[in-house]
Design a protein around this motif. Structure first.
Motif, PDB file in Angstrom:
ATOM      1  N   GLY A   1       0.798  -1.220   0.000  1.00 26.33           N
ATOM      2  CA  GLY A   1       0.000   0.000   0.000  1.00 26.33           C
ATOM      3  C   GLY A   1       0.827   1.264   0.000  1.00 26.33           C
ATOM      4  O   GLY A   1       0.286   2.367  -0.083  1.00 26.33           O
ATOM      5  N   GLY A   2       2.153   1.127   0.094  1.00 24.02           N
ATOM      6  CA  GLY A   2       3.034   2.288   0.119  1.00 24.02           C
ATOM      7  C   GLY A   2       4.327   2.009  -0.622  1.00 24.02           C
ATOM      8  O   GLY A   2       4.442   1.044  -1.368  1.00 24.02           O
TER       9      GLY A   2
ATOM     10  N   VAL B   1       3.427   6.379   2.815  1.00 31.08           N
ATOM     11  CA  VAL B   1       2.045   6.173   2.380  1.00 31.08           C
ATOM     12  C   VAL B   1       1.339   7.523   2.275  1.00 31.08           C
ATOM     13  O   VAL B   1       1.714   8.493   2.916  1.00 31.08           O
ATOM     14  CB  VAL B   1       1.257   5.277   3.364  1.00 31.08           C
ATOM     15  CG1 VAL B   1       1.814   3.875   3.377  1.00 31.08           C
ATOM     16  CG2 VAL B   1       1.268   5.856   4.772  1.00 31.08           C
ATOM     17  N   GLY B   2       0.270   7.553   1.474  1.00 30.60           N
ATOM     18  CA  GLY B   2      -0.591   8.718   1.428  1.00 30.60           C
ATOM     19  C   GLY B   2      -0.156   9.790   0.451  1.00 30.60           C
ATOM     20  O   GLY B   2       0.864   9.695  -0.231  1.00 30.60           O
TER      21      GLY B   2
ATOM     22  N   ARG C   1      -2.021   1.359   5.138  1.00 29.00           N
ATOM     23  CA  ARG C   1      -1.947   2.760   4.739  1.00 29.00           C
ATOM     24  C   ARG C   1      -1.764   3.647   5.963  1.00 29.00           C
ATOM     25  O   ARG C   1      -2.317   4.735   6.060  1.00 29.00           O
ATOM     26  CB  ARG C   1      -3.202   3.154   3.956  1.00 29.00           C
ATOM     27  CG  ARG C   1      -3.309   2.444   2.602  1.00 29.00           C
ATOM     28  CD  ARG C   1      -4.406   3.019   1.751  1.00 29.00           C
ATOM     29  NE  ARG C   1      -4.424   2.407   0.444  1.00 29.00           N
ATOM     30  CZ  ARG C   1      -5.470   1.784  -0.088  1.00 29.00           C
ATOM     31  NH1 ARG C   1      -6.591   1.685   0.624  1.00 29.00           N
ATOM     32  NH2 ARG C   1      -5.418   1.272  -1.297  1.00 29.00           N
ATOM     33  N   GLU C   2      -1.018   3.150   6.914  1.00 24.95           N
ATOM     34  CA  GLU C   2      -0.705   3.868   8.144  1.00 24.95           C
ATOM     35  C   GLU C   2       0.673   3.419   8.592  1.00 24.95           C
ATOM     36  O   GLU C   2       1.374   2.713   7.861  1.00 24.95           O
ATOM     37  CB  GLU C   2      -1.765   3.561   9.204  1.00 24.95           C
ATOM     38  CG  GLU C   2      -1.910   2.068   9.487  1.00 24.95           C
ATOM     39  CD  GLU C   2      -3.093   1.769  10.392  1.00 24.95           C
ATOM     40  OE1 GLU C   2      -3.227   2.456  11.417  1.00 24.95           O
ATOM     41  OE2 GLU C   2      -3.861   0.845  10.086  1.00 24.95           O
TER      42      GLU C   2
ATOM     43  N   GLU D   1      -5.114   8.974   2.511  1.00 30.16           N
ATOM     44  CA  GLU D   1      -4.405   7.752   2.871  1.00 30.16           C
ATOM     45  C   GLU D   1      -3.728   7.108   1.670  1.00 30.16           C
ATOM     46  O   GLU D   1      -2.761   6.372   1.807  1.00 30.16           O
ATOM     47  CB  GLU D   1      -5.371   6.740   3.492  1.00 30.16           C
ATOM     48  CG  GLU D   1      -5.839   7.128   4.890  1.00 30.16           C
ATOM     49  CD  GLU D   1      -6.787   6.105   5.453  1.00 30.16           C
ATOM     50  OE1 GLU D   1      -7.438   5.412   4.647  1.00 30.16           O
ATOM     51  OE2 GLU D   1      -6.868   5.983   6.672  1.00 30.16           O
ATOM     52  N   ARG D   2      -4.251   7.342   0.472  1.00 30.95           N
ATOM     53  CA  ARG D   2      -3.741   6.662  -0.710  1.00 30.95           C
ATOM     54  C   ARG D   2      -2.624   7.444  -1.375  1.00 30.95           C
ATOM     55  O   ARG D   2      -2.603   8.662  -1.346  1.00 30.95           O
ATOM     56  CB  ARG D   2      -4.875   6.448  -1.724  1.00 30.95           C
ATOM     57  CG  ARG D   2      -6.029   5.637  -1.169  1.00 30.95           C
ATOM     58  CD  ARG D   2      -7.073   5.427  -2.239  1.00 30.95           C
ATOM     59  NE  ARG D   2      -8.223   4.688  -1.719  1.00 30.95           N
ATOM     60  CZ  ARG D   2      -9.253   4.321  -2.460  1.00 30.95           C
ATOM     61  NH1 ARG D   2      -9.296   4.624  -3.739  1.00 30.95           N
ATOM     62  NH2 ARG D   2     -10.260   3.652  -1.914  1.00 30.95           N
TER      63      ARG D   2
ATOM     64  N   SER E   1      -5.072   6.840  -6.504  1.00 26.81           N
ATOM     65  CA  SER E   1      -6.223   7.550  -5.952  1.00 26.81           C
ATOM     66  C   SER E   1      -7.009   8.285  -7.030  1.00 26.81           C
ATOM     67  O   SER E   1      -7.437   9.399  -6.852  1.00 26.81           O
ATOM     68  CB  SER E   1      -5.763   8.547  -4.884  1.00 26.81           C
ATOM     69  OG  SER E   1      -4.848   9.464  -5.434  1.00 26.81           O
TER      70      SER E   1
END
Length: 253
Positions: A29-30, A54-55, A109-110, A219-220, A225
């Motif tokens: 996710g990152g 992430v994000g 995502r954290e 978060e993305r 995104s």
């Protein structure tokens, strides 16, 4: 084994020890990069660390591949999981968790580590009153000094007048988070008498909170995104104010 590990891009991304045939699954996710020359402070670990971003805009966290695959019960709830480990069943639960991760079912995502994990704890400078997480000093450090939330897509930008931020070993007696040494640039200090350096507990420091800029992101990562904003607050809201304090590869073994 003190050997270099092979990085496999995946999916899922993972490190592989050819000697022991051990696989260390990495978060999905990152983006993952090497954090050169830094080792995990957890007793008995000593893995070389990575950085996990992430994000949008990206928040960056330290990542220990070994501790990510072998979290301890006392560290708290594991990111991406709904429950904490059960005493006595940690080894079996870690194996089951890694099977799910190998199947690509756990997006992170954290911050990839629990907040009480020593690597995160030594960087924690304030609780995050808008989530169940904490604020840590961005491991990229300067010249653009920032605090990032471990559980929400929130970034706290320090004022440009800040030249250096150091997380100290000393902790606030009430909140339990670490104190910071703040050093301002010559001629740009807001302190009385132009004093350049002082010690701050961010959660209780109204002066510093009034100087920071807070950005609520997504978060993305930008590349993923296209159609939405995830659970983040989106839209790139930013603002000045009293902050968020309140009262409150080279993996090597």
């Amino acid at each position: 084994t003190r050997r270099y590990l092979q990085f496999i891009t995946g999916p899922p991304p993972r490190l592989y020890n050819k000697t022991t045939e051990t696989v260390y699954v990495l978060p999905i996710g990152g983006e993952i990069k090497q954090w050169t020359g830094r080792n995990c402070p957890v007793e008995g670990c000593n893995f070389e660390l990575c950085l996990y971003s992430v994000g949008a805009p990206p928040r960056t966290f330290p990542l220990c591949p070994n501790c990510f695959n072998n979290p301890k019960l006392e560290w708290g709830q594991i990111p991406g999981e709904d429950t904490t480990a059960t005493p006595g069943d940690e080894e079996d639960e870690n194996k089951e968790r890694n099977i799910r991760r190998m199947a690509g079912k756990n997006l992170i995502r954290e911050c990839p580590h629990p907040d009480k994990m020593p690597l995160i704890e030594e960087m924690t400078v304030s609780p995050d009153p808008e989530s169940n997480g904490v604020l840590i000093l961005d491991p990229h450090l300067g010249p653009k000094w920032r605090l990032v939330s471990t559980r929400e897509p929130t970034i706290v930008h320090m004022p440009k007048s800040v030249e250096k931020v150091t997380v100290l070993n000393a902790k606030d007696e009430v909140l339990g988070c670490r104190m910071m040494s703040i050093e301002f640039k010559e001629g740009e200090s807001p302190l009385e008498g132009g004093k350049k350096k002082y010690t701050s507990c961010f959660a209780a420091d109204e002066m510093l909170q009034g100087l920071v800029r807070i950005h609520h992101g997504d978060e993305r990562m930008k590349a993923s995104s296209r159609g939405g904003r995830g659970r983040g607050r989106g839209g790139g809201r930013g603002g000045r104010g009293r902050g968020r304090g309140g009262r409150g590869g080279r993996g090597r073994r």
